[in-house]
Design a protein around this motif. Structure first.
Motif, PDB file in Angstrom:
ATOM      1  N   UNK C  82       0.788  -1.230   0.000  1.00 57.68           N
ATOM      2  CA  UNK C  82       0.000   0.000   0.000  1.00 57.68           C
ATOM      3  C   UNK C  82       0.815   1.272   0.000  1.00 57.68           C
ATOM      4  N   UNK C  83       2.132   1.140  -0.119  1.00 59.01           N
ATOM      5  CA  UNK C  83       2.984   2.332  -0.074  1.00 59.01           C
ATOM      6  C   UNK C  83       2.652   3.286  -1.212  1.00 59.01           C
ATOM      7  N   UNK C  84       2.660   4.551  -0.902  1.00 56.83           N
ATOM      8  CA  UNK C  84       2.649   5.584  -1.938  1.00 56.83           C
ATOM      9  C   UNK C  84       4.109   5.788  -2.312  1.00 56.83           C
ATOM     10  N   UNK C  85       4.487   5.342  -3.484  1.00 56.85           N
ATOM     11  CA  UNK C  85       5.918   5.245  -3.794  1.00 56.85           C
ATOM     12  C   UNK C  85       6.483   6.563  -4.335  1.00 56.85           C
ATOM     13  N   UNK C  86       6.440   7.554  -3.470  1.00 49.50           N
ATOM     14  CA  UNK C  86       6.969   8.861  -3.870  1.00 49.50           C
ATOM     15  C   UNK C  86       8.291   9.171  -3.184  1.00 49.50           C
ATOM     16  N   UNK C  94       6.590  -6.832  -4.926  1.00 49.93           N
ATOM     17  CA  UNK C  94       5.605  -7.764  -5.479  1.00 49.93           C
ATOM     18  C   UNK C  94       5.551  -7.695  -6.997  1.00 49.93           C
TER      19      UNK C  94
END
Lengths: 319, 319, 319
Positions: C82-86, C94
């Protein structure tokens, strides 16, 4: 052949050159020879030609290849015997070698001079551990003081490029650089040239004489133009001072090889082991000119390696 | 095929897609084709899919593979012609290429845009050196302005996923990012889509139009929702500004692809070349949802590479 | 075998040890078994033995090998669902796994404990993602809490080195170190020894008890000399505190294994998984002495891996 770390491991230089040139004509003539055997290529330093040519040579012989970039992929190595390993080093080189003994039929290793301790480098502090602890044949992919697979490729290249009856004049000439560079290629070329049917001289500035343990009685000339006169082959290479170890005494004359300097030669072929610093060691015009046989020399690294690996495999089978 | 750096190297796009789909059904149908030949995979940048899929493709064809992580394993490269190499660079790219010529039958290279000089990137300052100096076929593993193996995989993926008679509507939509990203995937996809039987539009915010040398007359829409309407395929990708090179002009609207945005589409399939920044470029729900064909697209990288390598091998044999 | 991340994946331990010992006698007996199949070896951490032995094992089985040094060669990985990959991470683990699913028939992964969050490590925050997302068999090359290929090699080594009728006494003894080290090797050895016909005890200083989920009812002795008494095998290994996670409570006694300490044993064989810090964990005299079977143990990593890969291939065929 039981190991390959210098010219003294070669029983008959002319024979192995001949073998390499046969391999060059038919590289896939022994694809079954290494089947089921494994060569470990251990790199403690950067490599392009040695890395790729060794892999090709091994593949041509059907050998399995394990490449290990030791610093990046494995563990920080300890080199001191008896060390209490309570610092940054995680694995002792001798344990790494003993493990490689378990995994490989042949161990090849690149271990440059550290350029910090003359004693360590002269004594081959790393290669000597491989020679001591390896229970399988050891091949040098360049060590502190020698680069024998390069030197064999150099001999192959000179042989290919010389058809006259008389001995060629070969000049190893020092070239400028911006950092203290090791002596391995220079030492090694000097040793191998003494085994070849060539007239060999070394040109370098005062203060840059190589270790006499390698150059023996070879004439060393401190005037580049004088040395280059009538040369048939010129080998360009930088090295730092050996006497004042790793220092770079000032050089006032220009030692970069240029086309102008080639004018006093016998239309000399130009060689360099690469990588080369263009317009520092030699000019673009030389590098890209018709006298350069440098890329062919690089190609011969394959056949140098393959001839050596093949003879090492012969040695394994005869055990 | 004599080289593969863009769609113009493909004689017949439908034929190579067909070939790739045949390979997908039977990847081991040509295991002898590359025997005794060597492909060099040179990485000047990071790679996961390209690295692995190229290795698999080469292995499936019986090719020997030499992988070189140039920055970590070899020498710091100089790219400027005529440079006086008295700085940090140790080997000129053209010498590295000339050596690869000696070692490889095919040279494949990844050389991203530097994103510092628009001129260097637009002129493919690195790939152009490979195209100039390589004497064997050159394959791009993504260069400054194009990613053709990706684009071919994209064409394969769209072909596989479209069974209707009518042309599908394909939308390349810009997505947010936190760093200035190169234009290669966007440019390349745009070029290849113009060769496909699709209705193709590009959606991006004002200030983010791609180079018209690649997009030509393709419609560019600055309103994402309008562009996505009735889409059959959506290709999500970030890029930085081309006009104000590598800048990131502020974007007020939300351009991250979400399930809500998919609602105006024709149940569109979602594509991305990976790696993707989840919940920045697109939401977890899209990435993990039933509309995503992104992993299948990644798989098709194998067959894209294998089809190209196979045609390059055909080209070698016909010389 | 459908996966291999711990002893519970082994149906019959004595059978697989027997298989491994047969492979040791004839490593090339199954060279066709893996033909046309690919194993991906993914390293998130350093590796020497695991890297090389896995490659040899795979080659012996005819498997294609893809090695990925994830950190250096691919992209910075995100692990949080669920990370916001910013931020700094470029690709979610995954997605990397889903792509590996497309490219590999078997995925093997090394993912050490981070040693920062006890919860993350105990829950195998990385390996669990592989177990969840992989659609092909997963093999652990050492994870946060276990090192099963090492443990199997350990069982092979003990089996080979024990000919008496009675059960051998096996002591796992803690050793000093200078940094907080993970529990994987200790945990794993404890688990596997409980499946072997041995008398097994663990010796460690107070404050260093391993997780009881792994050691169960095994006797833990805080006095090294008492534990070593009459030992037939001594396994030397450091680990940090588990209770006070990753801490290093002061240890006043000397726990480094020396020849003097061996005097109370039944001429015990000494084992270590390597790398070892000489003269910190154990003395040079022990490492280089006649009681050490450490290099043989390292060699057995090949046969451990090959037995497991072979059973995994059997599992693929039976699908």
């Amino acid at each position: 052949m039981k190991k390959f770390t210098g010219v003294s491991d070669v029983e008959n230089l002319q024979e192995i050159i001949k073998k390499a040139l046969q391999i060059k004509k038919d590289p896939l003539s022994e694809t079954e020879k290494g089947k089921g055997k494994t060569i470990g290529l251990v790199f403690l330093n950067s490599s392009l030609r040695t890395r790729l040519s060794s892999q090709i040579a091994a593949q041509n012989l059907g050998l399995n290849v394990l490449t290990l970039n030791a610093a990046q992929e494995a563990w920080n190595l300890e080199f001191a015997d008896g060390a209490i390993m309570n610092g940054d080093t995680v694995e002792h080189i001798k344990d790494a070698i003993e493990v490689l003994n378990q995994y490989c039929d042949i161990i090849a290793v690149r271990c440059f001079a550290g350029m910090k301790s003359k004693e360590d480098d002269v004594n081959e502090s790393i290669l000597s551990q491989f020679e001591k602890h390896a229970k399988v044949p050891v091949i040098s992919l360049e060590s502190a003081t020698r680069h024998p697979l390069q030197s064999l490729a150099d001999c192959i290249t000179i042989t290919e490029n010389w058809t006259e009856e008389r001995k060629p004049k070969v000049v190893l000439t020092w070239a400028p650089h911006i950092k203290p560079i090791a002596h391995a290629v220079g030492n090694s070329f000097a040793e191998w040239m003494q085994e070849m049917e060539v007239d060999f001289v070394i040109a370098n500035p005062a203060g840059y004489d190589l270790d006499r343990n390698f150059t023996k009685d070879v004439e060393v000339i401190h005037d580049q133009e004088e040395a280059l006169k009538d040369a048939d082959f010129i080998y360009v290479k930088n090295w730092s001072s050996f006497d004042e170890y790793a220092a770079m005494p000032e050089v006032k004359d220009s030692w970069m090889l240029t086309n102008e300097k080639l004018s006093v030669t016998n239309n000399a072929k130009v060689m360099h082991c690469l990588p080369v610093r263009r317009n520092v060691e030699l000019s673009d015009e030389v590098m890209d000119g018709k006298n350069s046989i440098i890329y062919e020399q690089a190609k011969n690294r394959i056949f140098s390696a393959q001839a050596v690996f093949s003879e090492i495999l012969d040695g394994l089978d005869s055990q």
